[in-house]
Write a protein that holds these residues in place. Sequence first.
Motif, PDB file in Angstrom:
ATOM      1  N   LEU A 161      -7.586  -0.637 -17.055  1.00  0.00           N
ATOM      2  CA  LEU A 161      -8.367   0.058 -16.033  1.00  0.00           C
ATOM      3  C   LEU A 161      -7.572   0.136 -14.737  1.00  0.00           C
ATOM      4  CD1 LEU A 161     -11.113   1.342 -15.298  1.00  0.00           C
ATOM      5  CD2 LEU A 161     -11.861  -0.933 -14.570  1.00  0.00           C
ATOM      6  N   ARG A 162      -7.448   1.338 -14.189  1.00  0.00           N
ATOM      7  CA  ARG A 162      -6.736   1.536 -12.927  1.00  0.00           C
ATOM      8  C   ARG A 162      -7.728   1.962 -11.851  1.00  0.00           C
ATOM      9  NH1 ARG A 162      -4.056   6.327 -11.327  1.00  0.00           N
ATOM     10  NH2 ARG A 162      -4.331   7.070 -13.473  1.00  0.00           N
ATOM     11  N   VAL A 163      -7.768   1.208 -10.742  1.00  0.00           N
ATOM     12  CA  VAL A 163      -8.665   1.491  -9.633  1.00  0.00           C
ATOM     13  C   VAL A 163      -7.818   1.901  -8.434  1.00  0.00           C
ATOM     14  CG1 VAL A 163     -10.480   0.608  -8.123  1.00  0.00           C
ATOM     15  CG2 VAL A 163     -10.288  -0.246 -10.483  1.00  0.00           C
ATOM     16  N   VAL A 164      -8.114   3.074  -7.864  1.00  0.00           N
ATOM     17  CA  VAL A 164      -7.364   3.588  -6.719  1.00  0.00           C
ATOM     18  C   VAL A 164      -8.347   3.955  -5.622  1.00  0.00           C
ATOM     19  CG1 VAL A 164      -5.752   5.343  -5.881  1.00  0.00           C
ATOM     20  CG2 VAL A 164      -5.568   4.504  -8.230  1.00  0.00           C
ATOM     21  N   THR A 165      -8.036   3.585  -4.376  1.00  0.00           N
ATOM     22  CA  THR A 165      -8.869   3.936  -3.237  1.00  0.00           C
ATOM     23  C   THR A 165      -8.032   4.664  -2.199  1.00  0.00           C
ATOM     24  OG1 THR A 165      -8.444   1.878  -2.039  1.00  0.00           O
ATOM     25  CG2 THR A 165     -10.297   1.881  -3.583  1.00  0.00           C
ATOM     26  N   GLY A 166      -8.696   5.465  -1.364  1.00  0.00           N
ATOM     27  CA  GLY A 166      -7.979   6.101  -0.269  1.00  0.00           C
ATOM     28  C   GLY A 166      -8.562   7.442   0.109  1.00  0.00           C
ATOM     29  N   ALA A 167      -8.078   7.983   1.231  1.00  0.00           N
ATOM     30  CA  ALA A 167      -8.476   9.304   1.713  1.00  0.00           C
ATOM     31  C   ALA A 167      -7.365  10.302   1.418  1.00  0.00           C
ATOM     32  CB  ALA A 167      -8.765   9.246   3.207  1.00  0.00           C
ATOM     33  N   GLY A 168      -7.694  11.581   1.563  1.00  0.00           N
ATOM     34  CA  GLY A 168      -6.686  12.613   1.366  1.00  0.00           C
ATOM     35  C   GLY A 168      -6.091  12.613  -0.030  1.00  0.00           C
ATOM     36  N   ARG A 169      -6.917  12.433  -1.047  1.00  0.00           N
ATOM     37  CA  ARG A 169      -6.401  12.305  -2.413  1.00  0.00           C
ATOM     38  C   ARG A 169      -5.974  13.675  -2.963  1.00  0.00           C
ATOM     39  NH1 ARG A 169      -8.711   7.750  -5.048  1.00  0.00           N
ATOM     40  NH2 ARG A 169      -7.478   8.360  -6.871  1.00  0.00           N
ATOM     41  N   THR A 170      -4.796  13.707  -3.535  1.00  0.00           N
ATOM     42  CA  THR A 170      -4.304  14.908  -4.208  1.00  0.00           C
ATOM     43  C   THR A 170      -3.979  14.636  -5.669  1.00  0.00           C
ATOM     44  OG1 THR A 170      -2.030  14.429  -3.506  1.00  0.00           O
ATOM     45  CG2 THR A 170      -3.343  15.869  -2.074  1.00  0.00           C
ATOM     46  N   ASP A 171      -4.316  13.435  -6.142  1.00  0.00           N
ATOM     47  CA  ASP A 171      -3.965  13.038  -7.508  1.00  0.00           C
ATOM     48  C   ASP A 171      -5.118  13.185  -8.485  1.00  0.00           C
ATOM     49  OD1 ASP A 171      -5.209  10.989  -5.953  1.00  0.00           O
ATOM     50  OD2 ASP A 171      -4.738   9.531  -7.519  1.00  0.00           O
ATOM     51  N   LEU A 172      -6.240  13.739  -8.044  1.00  0.00           N
ATOM     52  CA  LEU A 172      -7.418  13.854  -8.894  1.00  0.00           C
ATOM     53  C   LEU A 172      -7.652  15.302  -9.291  1.00  0.00           C
ATOM     54  CD1 LEU A 172      -9.760  11.453  -6.880  1.00  0.00           C
ATOM     55  CD2 LEU A 172      -8.626  10.958  -9.057  1.00  0.00           C
ATOM     56  N   ASP A 173      -8.099  15.504 -10.524  1.00  0.00           N
ATOM     57  CA  ASP A 173      -8.345  16.835 -11.063  1.00  0.00           C
ATOM     58  C   ASP A 173      -9.764  17.275 -10.703  1.00  0.00           C
ATOM     59  OD1 ASP A 173      -8.825  19.109 -12.544  1.00  0.00           O
ATOM     60  OD2 ASP A 173      -8.093  18.292 -14.437  1.00  0.00           O
ATOM     61  N   PRO A 174      -9.939  18.321  -9.888  1.00  0.00           N
ATOM     62  CA  PRO A 174     -11.288  18.749  -9.502  1.00  0.00           C
ATOM     63  C   PRO A 174     -12.178  19.091 -10.694  1.00  0.00           C
ATOM     64  CG  PRO A 174      -9.654  19.776  -8.084  1.00  0.00           C
ATOM     65  CD  PRO A 174      -8.897  19.094  -9.187  1.00  0.00           C
ATOM     66  N   ALA A 175     -11.606  19.646 -11.750  1.00  0.00           N
ATOM     67  CA  ALA A 175     -12.411  19.982 -12.926  1.00  0.00           C
ATOM     68  C   ALA A 175     -12.952  18.721 -13.593  1.00  0.00           C
ATOM     69  CB  ALA A 175     -11.584  20.792 -13.919  1.00  0.00           C
ATOM     70  N   GLU A 176     -12.133  17.673 -13.656  1.00  0.00           N
ATOM     71  CA  GLU A 176     -12.598  16.394 -14.195  1.00  0.00           C
ATOM     72  C   GLU A 176     -13.721  15.814 -13.338  1.00  0.00           C
ATOM     73  OE1 GLU A 176      -9.889  13.395 -16.490  1.00  0.00           O
ATOM     74  OE2 GLU A 176      -8.794  14.093 -14.728  1.00  0.00           O
ATOM     75  N   LEU A 177     -13.562  15.917 -12.021  1.00  0.00           N
ATOM     76  CA  LEU A 177     -14.571  15.383 -11.113  1.00  0.00           C
ATOM     77  C   LEU A 177     -15.899  16.114 -11.284  1.00  0.00           C
ATOM     78  CD1 LEU A 177     -12.403  15.049  -7.875  1.00  0.00           C
ATOM     79  CD2 LEU A 177     -12.956  13.276  -9.523  1.00  0.00           C
ATOM     80  N   ALA A 178     -15.832  17.441 -11.399  1.00  0.00           N
ATOM     81  CA  ALA A 178     -17.055  18.224 -11.573  1.00  0.00           C
ATOM     82  C   ALA A 178     -17.735  17.892 -12.897  1.00  0.00           C
ATOM     83  CB  ALA A 178     -16.726  19.712 -11.499  1.00  0.00           C
ATOM     84  N   ASP A 191      -8.874  14.212   5.004  1.00  0.00           N
ATOM     85  CA  ASP A 191      -8.589  12.871   5.517  1.00  0.00           C
ATOM     86  C   ASP A 191      -9.844  12.149   5.997  1.00  0.00           C
ATOM     87  OD1 ASP A 191      -9.137  14.206   7.874  1.00  0.00           O
ATOM     88  OD2 ASP A 191      -7.117  14.013   8.708  1.00  0.00           O
ATOM     89  N   ASP A 192     -10.990  12.854   6.021  1.00  0.00           N
ATOM     90  CA  ASP A 192     -12.240  12.194   6.390  1.00  0.00           C
ATOM     91  C   ASP A 192     -13.145  11.975   5.175  1.00  0.00           C
ATOM     92  OD1 ASP A 192     -12.783  14.878   6.013  1.00  0.00           O
ATOM     93  OD2 ASP A 192     -14.009  15.118   7.809  1.00  0.00           O
ATOM     94  N   VAL A 193     -12.546  12.020   3.988  1.00  0.00           N
ATOM     95  CA  VAL A 193     -13.269  11.716   2.737  1.00  0.00           C
ATOM     96  C   VAL A 193     -12.483  10.641   1.997  1.00  0.00           C
ATOM     97  CG1 VAL A 193     -14.056  12.616   0.521  1.00  0.00           C
ATOM     98  CG2 VAL A 193     -14.293  14.004   2.585  1.00  0.00           C
ATOM     99  N   TRP A 194     -13.148   9.528   1.704  1.00  0.00           N
ATOM    100  CA  TRP A 194     -12.516   8.346   1.110  1.00  0.00           C
ATOM    101  C   TRP A 194     -13.137   8.121  -0.263  1.00  0.00           C
ATOM    102  CZ3 TRP A 194     -13.587   3.223  -0.368  1.00  0.00           C
ATOM    103  CH2 TRP A 194     -12.530   2.309  -0.288  1.00  0.00           C
ATOM    104  N   THR A 195     -12.319   7.800  -1.241  1.00  0.00           N
ATOM    105  CA  THR A 195     -12.831   7.692  -2.611  1.00  0.00           C
ATOM    106  C   THR A 195     -12.374   6.404  -3.286  1.00  0.00           C
ATOM    107  OG1 THR A 195     -10.937   8.934  -3.467  1.00  0.00           O
ATOM    108  CG2 THR A 195     -12.926  10.190  -2.956  1.00  0.00           C
ATOM    109  N   VAL A 196     -13.170   6.003  -4.290  1.00  0.00           N
ATOM    110  CA  VAL A 196     -12.796   4.957  -5.241  1.00  0.00           C
ATOM    111  C   VAL A 196     -12.790   5.622  -6.610  1.00  0.00           C
ATOM    112  CG1 VAL A 196     -13.342   2.707  -6.228  1.00  0.00           C
ATOM    113  CG2 VAL A 196     -13.987   3.213  -3.853  1.00  0.00           C
ATOM    114  N   SER A 197     -11.632   5.642  -7.280  1.00  0.00           N
ATOM    115  CA  SER A 197     -11.572   6.257  -8.605  1.00  0.00           C
ATOM    116  C   SER A 197     -11.208   5.214  -9.647  1.00  0.00           C
ATOM    117  CB  SER A 197     -10.549   7.399  -8.631  1.00  0.00           C
ATOM    118  OG  SER A 197      -9.238   6.914  -8.422  1.00  0.00           O
ATOM    119  N   TYR A 198     -11.713   5.440 -10.858  1.00  0.00           N
ATOM    120  CA  TYR A 198     -11.448   4.558 -11.994  1.00  0.00           C
ATOM    121  C   TYR A 198     -10.855   5.383 -13.125  1.00  0.00           C
ATOM    122  CZ  TYR A 198     -15.104   1.753  -9.629  1.00  0.00           C
ATOM    123  OH  TYR A 198     -15.864   1.054  -8.715  1.00  0.00           O
TER     124      TYR A 198
END
Length: 345
Positions: A180-197, A250-257
Amino acid sequence: MRFDFFQPGRDPEPAGWEDFRRDRELTAIWSYDVIRASFDGSWARPLLCVARDGERVVGAVGALRSGRGPFLLDVRLPAHSNGPTWVLPDGPEGRAVIRGFERAAREEFGPWLAGVVYRMVTEPALPLVARRGAVVRPSPGTTLLPLRWTSADGWLGTLSGSRRASLRRQARRIEQDGTLRVVTGAGRTDLDPAELADLHERQAVRITSRPAPARGPAALAGRLLARPAAAFDRRLSLPAAYFAELIPRDDVWTVSYHDGDRLIGLAVVYDHPVTPMYGPFAALTPAEGGRKDLFFYSYTRIVAHAVAGKAESLYAGRGFVDEKRSLGFEYLPMRLVAVPRWALG
């Protein structure tokens, strides 16, 4: 005051809007580009009614319109769940903006407008919209955590022994999970919007269902107002375009798994210097290949982030109220107020 309606899916950004948003310290939910992106493929059409004193923006109301027939104008914006979606000047001018918005809506939409539904109305805001002829009902309330500590450990120390022990046990299990990989931070460009939706849609399907259609202004108002407030409160889908616009900010912060390369969970925070807001959370169930306890673990990361930013409180939205209370959150009741056409303005 002058009132103008804008359709972000069609119209350019109103002059002075971004300056107003920044001056009032509004979160990313109110960014015109973010509102526009929520329109992509949606069953609802987002609207922004802007109030001006001369050329200066002094207030605004965010709303949704669904369908082409008779409708109730729905005062809310996607992913906003901690209070009404209006921004008002202080004092009597605030009431003037609400009444001016309603009169402008009647002129803008003509006989197709059956009324206005104000969602997530907090108790202090209720006098602005409640009146003779309006239907006022309890609505799912929001949750708020006052931040009185200098570290997340201070927050943990205020929880019950069982909840504190379970959070620490869950954190160990997640942090020691080698796949399991947990990543936090703002300004994320490593996430796939289609996966998120897709992840968000799976979560939404588990939580809500769509109400039955109604025809004609009277039938629409009657059927919808006869429903319990919670039944008339379905969660809005968030398209891939929304996440594509939102997550890199940069004003949106996320926790991804992630489990390997597969996204299995995401928590979104709309950052704010005083009151950040925990926004959409979505995760696969263990049966779908997800993990237990990702929801609770996200709070350990998000509270730590808010405390580090010297925020005064943290909103966590509606739903899962008992679980949030066990984490120290207070429950703030809200109302749904439906105003029929004849009582508008």
